[in-house]
Design a protein around this motif. Structure first.
Motif: not given
Length: 163
Positions: A9-21
């Motif tokens: 069910r998931l993609i485990l992906r690198p963090m991005t600035m859009s994850d910050w909030p």
């Protein structure tokens, strides 16, 4: 290189600035109580950067849990190590809207397997507050066992060992 892992069910992906909030909001809330929070914006930013920097420094770090198809983000899974952690630690958090749906179990199991197969780590531990019963149950579902003799960053923590 930071991997992207896929589960059913998931993609485990690198963090991005859009994850910050969402990350910042979680760390400022009472939900972060078992992660040393609630944290100031400054402290949360330090952890956010730490989760990314470990990839360059240690060859592991954090990945975001994203729904396959929709791109909705459910939380994070990570492997921590370095001067603050006596052993490689498998950790996770789930945003409130995604809690109780098995995402952390799915992500942590996949990342644990990646750590064994790709990084060849012989063991991982999960450090947790004694009152964090939900994480303790998840560690047990993942097959981990209490290790009362393990070193820990906080003497009050309990330690689950993933074999």
């Amino acid at each position: 290189m930071i991997p992207a892992l896929e589960t059913e069910r998931l993609i485990l992906r690198p963090m991005t600035m859009s994850d910050w909030p969402a990350y910042e909001a979680l760390m400022a809330s009472d939900r972060s109580q078992y992660m040393g929070g609630p944290l100031s914006r400054f402290a949360a930013w330090g952890l956010f950067c730490h989760d990314i920097a470990q990839w360059q420094l240690m060859g592991h770090g954090a990945l975001m849990m994203e729904a396959r198809g929709s791109g909705e983000v459910f939380g994070q899974v990570g492997i921590n190590h370095g001067p603050l952690f006596p052993e490689h630690e498998l950790g996770w958090f789930v945003y409130e809207h995604a809690e109780g749906r098995g995402y952390a179990f799915e992500a942590a199991g996949a990342f644990r397997d990646w750590a064994r197969q790709e990084r060849r780590l012989p063991s991982l531990v999960s450090y947790m507050d004694q009152e964090n019963t939900r994480s303790a149950r998840l560690a047990e579902r993942l097959g981990a066992h209490l290790d009362v003799d393990a070193a820990r960053p906080d003497p009050k923590d309990i330690v689950y060992r993933h074999y």
